[in-house]
Design an enzyme around this catalytic site. Structure first.
Site, mmCIF file in Angstrom:
data_model
loop_
_atom_site.group_PDB
_atom_site.id
_atom_site.type_symbol
_atom_site.label_atom_id
_atom_site.label_comp_id
_atom_site.label_asym_id
_atom_site.label_seq_id
_atom_site.Cartn_x
_atom_site.Cartn_y
_atom_site.Cartn_z
ATOM 1 N N HIS A 198 0.857 -1.197 0.000
ATOM 2 C CA HIS A 198 0.000 0.000 0.000
ATOM 3 C C HIS A 198 0.887 1.239 0.000
ATOM 4 C CE1 HIS A 198 -2.839 3.028 1.523
ATOM 5 N NE2 HIS A 198 -3.819 2.181 1.245
ATOM 6 N N CYS A 236 -3.724 2.769 -4.459
ATOM 7 C CA CYS A 236 -4.672 3.558 -3.671
ATOM 8 C C CYS A 236 -4.691 4.976 -4.219
ATOM 9 C CB CYS A 236 -4.258 3.544 -2.195
ATOM 10 S SG CYS A 236 -5.322 4.584 -1.175
ATOM 11 N N HIS A 263 -7.653 0.496 -4.380
ATOM 12 C CA HIS A 263 -8.476 1.278 -3.446
ATOM 13 C C HIS A 263 -8.878 2.516 -4.226
ATOM 14 C CE1 HIS A 263 -6.432 -0.315 0.505
ATOM 15 N NE2 HIS A 263 -7.046 -1.258 -0.171
ATOM 16 N N ASP A 308 -13.108 3.033 -0.915
ATOM 17 C CA ASP A 308 -12.236 3.317 0.231
ATOM 18 C C ASP A 308 -12.976 4.209 1.202
ATOM 19 O OD1 ASP A 308 -9.975 3.171 1.771
ATOM 20 O OD2 ASP A 308 -8.628 3.960 0.271
ATOM 21 N N HIS A 309 -12.273 5.020 1.917
ATOM 22 C CA HIS A 309 -12.928 5.836 2.947
ATOM 23 C C HIS A 309 -14.186 6.498 2.410
ATOM 24 C CE1 HIS A 309 -8.562 6.542 4.405
ATOM 25 N NE2 HIS A 309 -8.938 5.279 4.500
ATOM 26 N N TYR A 322 -14.876 4.591 7.728
ATOM 27 C CA TYR A 322 -15.369 3.229 7.483
ATOM 28 C C TYR A 322 -16.815 2.991 7.911
ATOM 29 C CZ TYR A 322 -10.811 1.936 5.760
ATOM 30 O OH TYR A 322 -9.676 1.856 4.996
HETATM 31 C C1 DNO Z 1 -6.637 3.215 5.650
HETATM 32 C C2 DNO Z 1 -6.034 2.086 4.968
HETATM 33 C C3 DNO Z 1 -4.671 1.745 5.499
HETATM 34 C C4 DNO Z 1 -4.234 0.449 4.870
HETATM 35 C C5 DNO Z 1 -2.869 0.033 5.278
HETATM 36 C C6 DNO Z 1 -2.416 -1.133 4.440
HETATM 37 O O1 DNO Z 1 -7.798 3.392 5.583
HETATM 38 O O2 DNO Z 1 -6.005 2.286 3.606
HETATM 39 O O3 DNO Z 1 -4.709 1.615 6.866
HETATM 40 O O4 DNO Z 1 -5.098 -0.557 5.256
HETATM 41 O O5 DNO Z 1 -1.957 1.058 5.137
HETATM 42 O O6 DNO Z 1 -1.369 -1.764 5.067
#
Ligand code: DNO
Length: 346
Positions: A198, A236, A263, A308-309, A322
């Site tokens: 990531h 991401c 992501h 994602d978020h 989340y």
């Molecule tokens: C946050 C996530 C990160 C991700 C880690 C992967 O929302 O995208 O915490 O899970 O960095 O190791």
């Protein structure tokens, strides 16, 4: 493409029964949360997640994350023990059907924001980052609690850790990452797991700590550290996209064939090193989500995707970024983009 959704296990207020009602989800993304970083994950814990997913007709094919112990990132002698545990965990996960593992190599802190509930014009709220505020924080002294903060460290442990990193610059961190990859990637390959690093979020150094998965050049360097297909990336968009200097479409090209997990979220860059998170659609933020999906598909991407978020909307409260509602909207939107491009099977 397989659409996935992150689930934080039985304690997550977003229950798996709710996730199953989002019509486009194939697999949950989860992890074993009840053991300290670096320890072995029991078969029973892994099976518990798999069974929970399968009981509602979903699969469990993606882990986010198997976290990397700080001794590995620091390059300490004790790293070999933690690397051995890491590869054992990969073997166990593969035996239970996991196909993709996301991890990061960020020293001490994972993702970082300066605000958890930044108000948006539509009455919702979202996570935001403002470098000026961050520069005023002193993680070794303050009582801060933000995402990415490992709550299990005492103040003294954190201080000690930050001190140890004084000897680790970008070069050293790259060396330590190479050492990790050389041990882990062959095992992952043998058991059929795609490893997906990531990016650093935000994609620049913080608190004097080095960060290396940040831009196109560093991404290339990472891919060349161990040039194997399964030594790949979690692309991401919100992380890389927080820097206006990052051309995401070009970076997708750089990582062609090595993106195993995407992501896909949008952010709005407000100024240099200042951004806030938004709803997923292109018009909401600074990123062109359709162009990103097209670039992914052009690069041959056929991996896992997750929204994602999300913002907090409709009065929802919960784990920052989340909640259920906005991530569900995100999943639907993203699925629509992929379907329109002919990239989902009927
Ligand atoms: C946050 C996530 C990160 C991700 C880690 C992967 O929302 O995208 O915490 O899970 O960095 O190791």
């Amino acid at each position: 493409m397989k659409m996935t959704f992150r689930w934080y296990g039985p304690k997550d207020p977003v229950t798996i029964d709710k996730i199953r009602q989002i019509p486009v989800i194939d697999s949950i993304v989860s992890a074993v949360y009840d053991v300290p970083v670096g320890e072995l994950w029991s078969d029973a814990s892994i099976l518990g997640i798999k069974n929970a997913a399968e009981s509602v007709g979903l699969t469990f094919e993606v882990v986010e994350s198997v976290p990397v112990h700080e001794d590995i990132k620091l390059g300490l002698k004790t790293r070999d023990k933690y690397i051995a545990n890491y590869t054992t965990n990969l073997e166990r996960l593969a035996a239970h059907g996991v196909k993709c593992v996301c991890y990061n190599f960020m020293p001490v802190f994972d993702w970082l924001r300066s605000e958890l509930k930044s108000g948006l014009a539509d009455g919702s709220n979202a996570l935001a980052y403002d470098e000026e505020t961050v520069l005023k924080m002193n993680p070794a002294e303050s009582e801060l609690s933000l995402p990415g903060w490992d709550e299990s460290y005492t103040r003294d442990q954190l201080k000690g850790l930050l001190k140890q990193y004084e000897n680790v610059d970008e070069e050293k961190l790259f060396d330590n990452l190479r050492y990790f990859l050389e041990a882990v990637i062959p095992v992952a390959e043998r058991v059929g797991i795609d490893m997906a690093i990531h990016p650093d979020d935000p994609p620049w150094g913080i608190f004097g700590l080095p960060r290396i998965i940040t831009d196109k050049e560093h991404l290339k360097r990472f891919l060349n550290l161990y040039p194997a297909r399964n030594n790949g990336v979690t692309f991401c968009t919100g992380s890389f996209g927080a820097s206006a200097d990052n051309d995401l479409l070009e970076m997708i090209g750089v990582a062609e064939g090595r993106i195993h997990f995407a992501h896909l979220r949008n952010i709005k860059i407000d100024a240099y090193r200042r951004f806030h998170e938004t709803g997923h659609p292109s018009k909401e933020g600074s990123l062109d989500m359709l162009a990103i999906v097209r670039a992914l598909l052009k690069s041959g991407f056929d991996g896992y995707v997750r929204p994602d978020h999300g913002r907090m909307i409709w009065g929802e409260t919960g784990r920052p970024g989340y909640g259920l509602y906005d991530r569900a909207l995100g999943a639907m939107y993203l699925y629509g983009l992929f379907e329109a491009e002919g990239a989902v099977s009927k």
